[in-house]
Design a protein around this motif. Structure first.
Motif, mmCIF file in Angstrom:
data_model
loop_
_atom_site.group_PDB
_atom_site.id
_atom_site.type_symbol
_atom_site.label_atom_id
_atom_site.label_comp_id
_atom_site.label_asym_id
_atom_site.label_seq_id
_atom_site.Cartn_x
_atom_site.Cartn_y
_atom_site.Cartn_z
ATOM 1 N N THR A 6 -30.489 59.222 16.074
ATOM 2 C CA THR A 6 -30.303 60.666 15.984
ATOM 3 C C THR A 6 -31.637 61.387 15.926
ATOM 4 N N HIS A 7 -32.583 60.854 15.155
ATOM 5 C CA HIS A 7 -33.910 61.482 15.103
ATOM 6 C C HIS A 7 -34.502 61.579 16.510
ATOM 7 N N ALA A 8 -34.434 60.496 17.245
ATOM 8 C CA ALA A 8 -34.988 60.474 18.605
ATOM 9 C C ALA A 8 -34.222 61.421 19.527
ATOM 10 N N ALA A 9 -32.900 61.391 19.462
ATOM 11 C CA ALA A 9 -32.080 62.218 20.357
ATOM 12 C C ALA A 9 -32.302 63.707 20.112
ATOM 13 N N VAL A 10 -32.405 64.105 18.865
ATOM 14 C CA VAL A 10 -32.613 65.525 18.565
ATOM 15 C C VAL A 10 -33.987 65.972 19.051
ATOM 16 N N ALA A 11 -35.017 65.193 18.772
ATOM 17 C CA ALA A 11 -36.369 65.571 19.211
ATOM 18 C C ALA A 11 -36.462 65.664 20.726
ATOM 19 N N VAL A 12 -35.928 64.667 21.420
ATOM 20 C CA VAL A 12 -35.993 64.676 22.884
ATOM 21 C C VAL A 12 -35.090 65.779 23.456
ATOM 22 N N GLY A 13 -33.901 65.935 22.893
ATOM 23 C CA GLY A 13 -32.986 66.977 23.380
ATOM 24 C C GLY A 13 -33.560 68.370 23.212
ATOM 25 N N LEU A 14 -34.097 68.657 22.032
ATOM 26 C CA LEU A 14 -34.687 69.975 21.820
ATOM 27 C C LEU A 14 -35.954 70.140 22.657
ATOM 28 N N GLY A 15 -36.726 69.053 22.789
ATOM 29 C CA GLY A 15 -37.922 69.096 23.642
ATOM 30 C C GLY A 15 -37.569 69.410 25.079
ATOM 31 N N ARG A 16 -36.538 68.774 25.581
ATOM 32 C CA ARG A 16 -36.111 69.033 26.970
ATOM 33 C C ARG A 16 -35.602 70.460 27.134
ATOM 34 N N SER A 17 -35.005 70.999 26.097
ATOM 35 C CA SER A 17 -34.528 72.383 26.191
ATOM 36 C C SER A 17 -35.696 73.368 26.206
ATOM 37 N N LEU A 18 -36.823 72.999 25.621
ATOM 38 C CA LEU A 18 -37.996 73.879 25.588
ATOM 39 C C LEU A 18 -38.930 73.679 26.774
ATOM 40 N N SER A 19 -38.803 72.575 27.458
ATOM 41 C CA SER A 19 -39.708 72.247 28.561
ATOM 42 C C SER A 19 -39.095 72.653 29.887
ATOM 43 N N SER A 20 -39.754 73.582 30.542
ATOM 44 C CA SER A 20 -39.233 74.022 31.842
ATOM 45 C C SER A 20 -39.822 73.211 32.985
ATOM 46 N N GLN A 21 -40.841 72.389 32.674
ATOM 47 C CA GLN A 21 -41.472 71.568 33.715
ATOM 48 C C GLN A 21 -41.073 70.111 33.541
ATOM 49 N N PRO A 22 -41.017 69.377 34.649
ATOM 50 C CA PRO A 22 -40.738 67.947 34.528
ATOM 51 C C PRO A 22 -41.879 67.239 33.791
ATOM 52 N N ARG A 23 -41.527 66.271 33.008
ATOM 53 C CA ARG A 23 -42.511 65.477 32.254
ATOM 54 C C ARG A 23 -42.313 64.010 32.606
ATOM 55 N N PRO A 24 -43.392 63.221 32.525
ATOM 56 C CA PRO A 24 -43.256 61.784 32.787
ATOM 57 C C PRO A 24 -42.323 61.130 31.764
ATOM 58 N N ALA A 25 -41.635 60.078 32.172
ATOM 59 C CA ALA A 25 -40.717 59.370 31.267
ATOM 60 C C ALA A 25 -41.431 58.905 30.001
ATOM 61 N N GLY A 26 -42.668 58.457 30.149
ATOM 62 C CA GLY A 26 -43.433 57.999 28.994
ATOM 63 C C GLY A 26 -43.627 59.082 27.944
ATOM 64 N N PHE A 27 -43.723 60.323 28.384
ATOM 65 C CA PHE A 27 -43.838 61.450 27.456
ATOM 66 C C PHE A 27 -42.617 61.502 26.548
ATOM 67 N N TRP A 28 -41.431 61.369 27.137
ATOM 68 C CA TRP A 28 -40.193 61.450 26.349
ATOM 69 C C TRP A 28 -40.057 60.261 25.406
ATOM 70 N N TRP A 29 -40.485 59.078 25.857
ATOM 71 C CA TRP A 29 -40.459 57.901 24.981
ATOM 72 C C TRP A 29 -41.414 58.089 23.799
ATOM 73 N N LEU A 30 -42.580 58.677 24.057
ATOM 74 C CA LEU A 30 -43.546 58.927 22.986
ATOM 75 C C LEU A 30 -42.998 59.968 22.017
ATOM 76 N N LEU A 31 -42.322 60.972 22.530
ATOM 77 C CA LEU A 31 -41.689 61.974 21.674
ATOM 78 C C LEU A 31 -40.641 61.315 20.769
ATOM 79 N N ALA A 32 -39.834 60.434 21.340
ATOM 80 C CA ALA A 32 -38.816 59.723 20.557
ATOM 81 C C ALA A 32 -39.469 58.858 19.481
ATOM 82 N N VAL A 165 -27.565 73.373 22.624
ATOM 83 C CA VAL A 165 -28.852 74.039 22.884
ATOM 84 C C VAL A 165 -29.398 73.604 24.236
ATOM 85 N N LEU A 166 -29.325 72.313 24.520
ATOM 86 C CA LEU A 166 -29.809 71.786 25.802
ATOM 87 C C LEU A 166 -29.034 72.398 26.974
#
Length: 177
Positions: A6-32, A165-166
């Motif tokens: 849940t910690h990972a899903a919320v951070a990545v989900g909210l991050g994706r909702s705030l990011s209007s640009q594509p990000r590398p997959a590694g970025f999302w893994w690091l966020l998680a 939110v996403l």
């Protein structure tokens, strides 16, 4: 605490909702990873460090200071391919935000001693006034009916709002185009 999933899903989900640009997959893994990083302090149980200690669970690793330092350190170490178009300072902000999301979610739980959000400046532990999320059982207790009840609580109070939110952010971006 909410589960690490849940910690990972919320951070990545909210991050994706705030990011209007594509990000590398590694970025999302690091966020998680940053979103679950504070719970690495669970090792203190095995080391005999008392829960209530500043070095115990939900102590200093659950502070804003830790989140900022972790964000800065990981941004400095992150290879350029994980940053994408972000500067190191911008990446540090993203990573610190993901890390601090962890104690903010823990403050919504109905168990434990609270979160040392202001460590090392204060040893006070905090909860939000409203605490709807069931605290997760640690270890093998997770694979029990109590663990199932925790996951259902997280689905209702954390996953569903994050999904809404996403979806709202995606709808707003499509409407702008």
């Amino acid at each position: 605490m909410p589960t690490i999933f849940t910690h990972a899903a919320v951070a990545v989900g909210l991050g994706r909702s705030l990011s209007s640009q594509p990000r590398p997959a590694g970025f999302w893994w690091l966020l998680a990873l940053c979103a679950i990083l504070p719970d690495f302090d669970a090792i203190t149980f095995k080391l005999g460090i008392p829960y209530a200690s500043m070095w115990g669970h939900r102590g200093s690793t659950h502070s804003v200071v830790f989140a900022v330092l972790a964000g800065l350190a990981l941004a400095l170490l992150a290879p350029a391919r994980l940053r994408g178009t972000l500067s190191r300072v911008e990446l540090a902000g993203w990573l610190a935000a993901a890390t601090v999301s962890h104690p903010l979610l823990d403050m919504l739980t109905n168990g434990g001693l609270g979160v040392a959000l202001l460590a090392p400046f204060s040893g006070e532990r905090f909860f939000w006034p409203w605490r709807p999320v069931r605290v997760s059982p640690v270890g093998a207790g997770f694979f029990s009916w109590r663990g199932v009840a925790t996951l259902l609580s997280e689905l209702r109070w954390l996953w569903l709002p994050t999904l809404l939110v996403l979806l709202a952010a995606r709808w707003a971006r499509r409407k702008e185009r």
